[in-house]
Design an enzyme around this catalytic site. Sequence first.
Site, PDB file in Angstrom:
ATOM      1  N   SER A 122       0.819  -1.211   0.000  1.00 21.28           N
ATOM      2  CA  SER A 122       0.000   0.000   0.000  1.00 21.28           C
ATOM      3  C   SER A 122       0.851   1.258   0.000  1.00 21.28           C
ATOM      4  O   SER A 122       0.303   2.357   0.018  1.00 21.28           O
ATOM      5  CB  SER A 122      -0.960  -0.024   1.183  1.00 21.28           C
ATOM      6  OG  SER A 122      -0.431  -0.687   2.273  1.00 21.28           O
ATOM      7  N   HIS A 143      -2.877  -2.853  -6.082  1.00 24.15           N
ATOM      8  CA  HIS A 143      -3.289  -2.458  -4.735  1.00 24.15           C
ATOM      9  C   HIS A 143      -4.808  -2.526  -4.574  1.00 24.15           C
ATOM     10  O   HIS A 143      -5.536  -1.688  -5.112  1.00 24.15           O
ATOM     11  CB  HIS A 143      -2.758  -1.036  -4.450  1.00 24.15           C
ATOM     12  CG  HIS A 143      -3.077  -0.548  -3.084  1.00 24.15           C
ATOM     13  ND1 HIS A 143      -3.285   0.781  -2.784  1.00 24.15           N
ATOM     14  CD2 HIS A 143      -3.226  -1.217  -1.914  1.00 24.15           C
ATOM     15  CE1 HIS A 143      -3.553   0.901  -1.502  1.00 24.15           C
ATOM     16  NE2 HIS A 143      -3.527  -0.291  -0.951  1.00 24.15           N
ATOM     17  N   GLU A 155      -5.821  -0.174  -7.579  1.00 27.87           N
ATOM     18  CA  GLU A 155      -4.854   0.828  -8.044  1.00 27.87           C
ATOM     19  C   GLU A 155      -3.675   0.046  -8.628  1.00 27.87           C
ATOM     20  O   GLU A 155      -3.120  -0.827  -7.952  1.00 27.87           O
ATOM     21  CB  GLU A 155      -4.434   1.615  -6.809  1.00 27.87           C
ATOM     22  CG  GLU A 155      -3.569   2.783  -7.009  1.00 27.87           C
ATOM     23  CD  GLU A 155      -3.375   3.538  -5.671  1.00 27.87           C
ATOM     24  OE1 GLU A 155      -3.132   4.736  -5.739  1.00 27.87           O
ATOM     25  OE2 GLU A 155      -3.443   2.940  -4.575  1.00 27.87           O
ATOM     26  N   ASN A 193      -3.403   6.105  -0.815  1.00 25.90           N
ATOM     27  CA  ASN A 193      -2.865   6.316   0.528  1.00 25.90           C
ATOM     28  C   ASN A 193      -2.141   7.647   0.683  1.00 25.90           C
ATOM     29  O   ASN A 193      -1.958   8.114   1.807  1.00 25.90           O
ATOM     30  CB  ASN A 193      -1.992   5.139   0.938  1.00 25.90           C
ATOM     31  CG  ASN A 193      -2.866   3.971   1.356  1.00 25.90           C
ATOM     32  OD1 ASN A 193      -3.954   4.172   1.889  1.00 25.90           O
ATOM     33  ND2 ASN A 193      -2.425   2.762   1.079  1.00 25.90           N
TER      34      ASN A 193
HETATM   35  N1  CAA Z   1     -18.021 -10.886   0.146  1.00 22.49           N
HETATM   36  C1  CAA Z   1     -18.935 -10.401  -0.690  1.00 22.49           C
HETATM   37  N2  CAA Z   1     -19.857  -9.501  -0.314  1.00 22.49           N
HETATM   38  C2  CAA Z   1     -19.852  -9.105   0.963  1.00 22.49           C
HETATM   39  C3  CAA Z   1     -18.924  -9.578   1.894  1.00 22.49           C
HETATM   40  C4  CAA Z   1     -17.973 -10.507   1.437  1.00 22.49           C
HETATM   41  N3  CAA Z   1     -17.013 -10.987   2.231  1.00 22.49           N
HETATM   42  N4  CAA Z   1     -19.165  -8.995   3.085  1.00 22.49           N
HETATM   43  C5  CAA Z   1     -20.216  -8.192   2.915  1.00 22.49           C
HETATM   44  N5  CAA Z   1     -20.642  -8.253   1.643  1.00 22.49           N
HETATM   45  C6  CAA Z   1     -21.764  -7.531   1.044  1.00 22.49           C
HETATM   46  C7  CAA Z   1     -22.940  -7.522   2.013  1.00 22.49           C
HETATM   47  O1  CAA Z   1     -23.687  -8.720   1.918  1.00 22.49           O
HETATM   48  C8  CAA Z   1     -23.703  -6.330   1.519  1.00 22.49           C
HETATM   49  O2  CAA Z   1     -24.409  -6.694   0.344  1.00 22.49           O
HETATM   50  P1  CAA Z   1     -25.865  -6.073  -0.004  1.00 22.49           P
HETATM   51  O3  CAA Z   1     -25.599  -4.640  -0.370  1.00 22.49           O
HETATM   52  O4  CAA Z   1     -26.317  -6.923  -1.146  1.00 22.49           O
HETATM   53  O5  CAA Z   1     -26.667  -6.193   1.249  1.00 22.49           O
HETATM   54  C9  CAA Z   1     -22.607  -5.348   1.135  1.00 22.49           C
HETATM   55  O6  CAA Z   1     -21.449  -6.164   0.873  1.00 22.49           O
HETATM   56  C10 CAA Z   1     -22.300  -4.361   2.235  1.00 22.49           C
HETATM   57  O7  CAA Z   1     -22.030  -5.107   3.413  1.00 22.49           O
HETATM   58  P2  CAA Z   1     -22.391  -4.555   4.884  1.00 22.49           P
HETATM   59  O8  CAA Z   1     -23.849  -4.237   5.002  1.00 22.49           O
HETATM   60  O9  CAA Z   1     -21.795  -5.457   5.903  1.00 22.49           O
HETATM   61  O10 CAA Z   1     -21.541  -3.276   4.884  1.00 22.49           O
HETATM   62  P3  CAA Z   1     -21.875  -1.767   5.170  1.00 22.49           P
HETATM   63  O11 CAA Z   1     -22.961  -1.258   4.327  1.00 22.49           O
HETATM   64  O12 CAA Z   1     -21.954  -1.582   6.655  1.00 22.49           O
HETATM   65  O13 CAA Z   1     -20.518  -1.159   4.634  1.00 22.49           O
HETATM   66  C11 CAA Z   1     -18.192  -0.970   4.337  1.00 22.49           C
HETATM   67  C12 CAA Z   1     -19.300  -1.661   5.110  1.00 22.49           C
HETATM   68  C13 CAA Z   1     -18.258  -1.401   2.890  1.00 22.49           C
HETATM   69  C14 CAA Z   1     -16.887  -1.431   4.964  1.00 22.49           C
HETATM   70  C15 CAA Z   1     -18.409   0.572   4.415  1.00 22.49           C
HETATM   71  O14 CAA Z   1     -18.505   0.971   5.757  1.00 22.49           O
HETATM   72  C16 CAA Z   1     -17.288   1.310   3.756  1.00 22.49           C
HETATM   73  O15 CAA Z   1     -17.280   1.504   2.555  1.00 22.49           O
HETATM   74  N6  CAA Z   1     -16.321   1.746   4.580  1.00 22.49           N
HETATM   75  C17 CAA Z   1     -15.132   2.416   4.064  1.00 22.49           C
HETATM   76  C18 CAA Z   1     -14.133   1.374   3.648  1.00 22.49           C
HETATM   77  C19 CAA Z   1     -12.912   2.003   3.045  1.00 22.49           C
HETATM   78  O16 CAA Z   1     -12.748   3.208   2.961  1.00 22.49           O
HETATM   79  N7  CAA Z   1     -12.010   1.134   2.644  1.00 22.49           N
HETATM   80  C20 CAA Z   1     -10.756   1.558   2.038  1.00 22.49           C
HETATM   81  C21 CAA Z   1      -9.719   1.494   3.045  1.00 22.49           C
HETATM   82  S1  CAA Z   1      -8.205   2.070   2.377  1.00 22.49           S
HETATM   83  C22 CAA Z   1      -7.446   0.732   1.830  1.00 22.49           C
HETATM   84  O17 CAA Z   1      -7.884  -0.378   1.916  1.00 22.49           O
HETATM   85  C23 CAA Z   1      -6.128   1.027   1.237  1.00 22.49           C
HETATM   86  C24 CAA Z   1      -4.992   0.772   2.136  1.00 22.49           C
HETATM   87  O18 CAA Z   1      -3.945   0.367   1.633  1.00 22.49           O
HETATM   88  C25 CAA Z   1      -4.991   1.139   3.552  1.00 22.49           C
END
Ligand code: CAA
Length: 287
Positions: A122, A143, A155, A193
Amino acid sequence: MSIDQIKVIGILGAGQMGGGIAQVVAQSGRTALLADVDRARAEAGKAKIAKSLGRRVDKGKLEASARDELLERIVPVDGVDAFVDAPFVIEAATENIELKKKLIAGLDAACGPDTIVATNTSSISITLLGAETQRPHKMVGMHFMNPVPIMKLVEIIRALPTDDATYETTVALAKDLGKTVITAGDSPGFIVNRILIPFLNEACFALQESIGTPQDIDTGAKLGLNHPMGPLELADLIGLDTCLAIADVLHRELGDDKYRAANILRMHVAAGWLGRKTGRGFYNYAK
Ligand code: CAA
């Protein structure tokens, strides 16, 4: 290489990123060979994927038979020697430069000469990691975002020597995994990032300076900026050790003090409070 030739992908690292990548690889109909420090860790990574998919089955979002077929395509292996015939491998281990250098060199030794070696780093330079191999032109950054099965972005980062065929195959593969691709230059933290970590770190400074409680800071971002999660809960999801490692790379490589990590972040990592994965970070997740 055409992506139709990529039927098996080796993934090194069975943690939350490697596990998520294995899941999307299996969802695409390919076989994911999953390796970690040993077979038991790889099996544990697969068990976590099974648990998460089980919740989707319970909610009626996935057929049990589809879950079973998908899990059959995730194959825990003893180590990277099992990747010998894989045309594409992805390193997804802990964000640590020395560890990644060692693992990339190991992949280079284990894989066939035409295999593309991608890293899910990352923040670390792809050119630097590629220099550990005999195939720097076949080294690429891929990424994924956390949680991998849900987040739409990948990415892709070209190292200085990455050739066009490697880059184009990686873009096509990411799209075939259902992702939207952006291309970033080989600069610390790439695009996502470079933007995200200073934001999360600033939230840590706000907490450190008692400008707000964790709840106030996170509610501020969620309701004031329309972010799905607040910065402190997102840091807990990513892992505070990972956030700190990226912040340190940005600070060291870009040489600007504006990237220095907040002490409260460093202290949480020192205490072993790494976020959701350890049950405690800025919030307490203990049941
Ligand atoms: N596989 C497939 N689908 C899945 C799953 C899995 N393992 N887990 C959950 N889902 C599905 C759920 O069933 C749900 O589907 P429906 O819309 O059909 O109901 C959908 O995904 C959303 O699941 P949740 O209801 O559990 O999730 P939510 O609505 O509470 O959202 C979240 C959770 C997606 C994490 C949201 O809070 C979010 O977008 N958060 C921000 C995450 C973010 O910014 N990530 C980037 C981090 S930076 C990074 O990763 C880079 C780095 O290098 C640090």
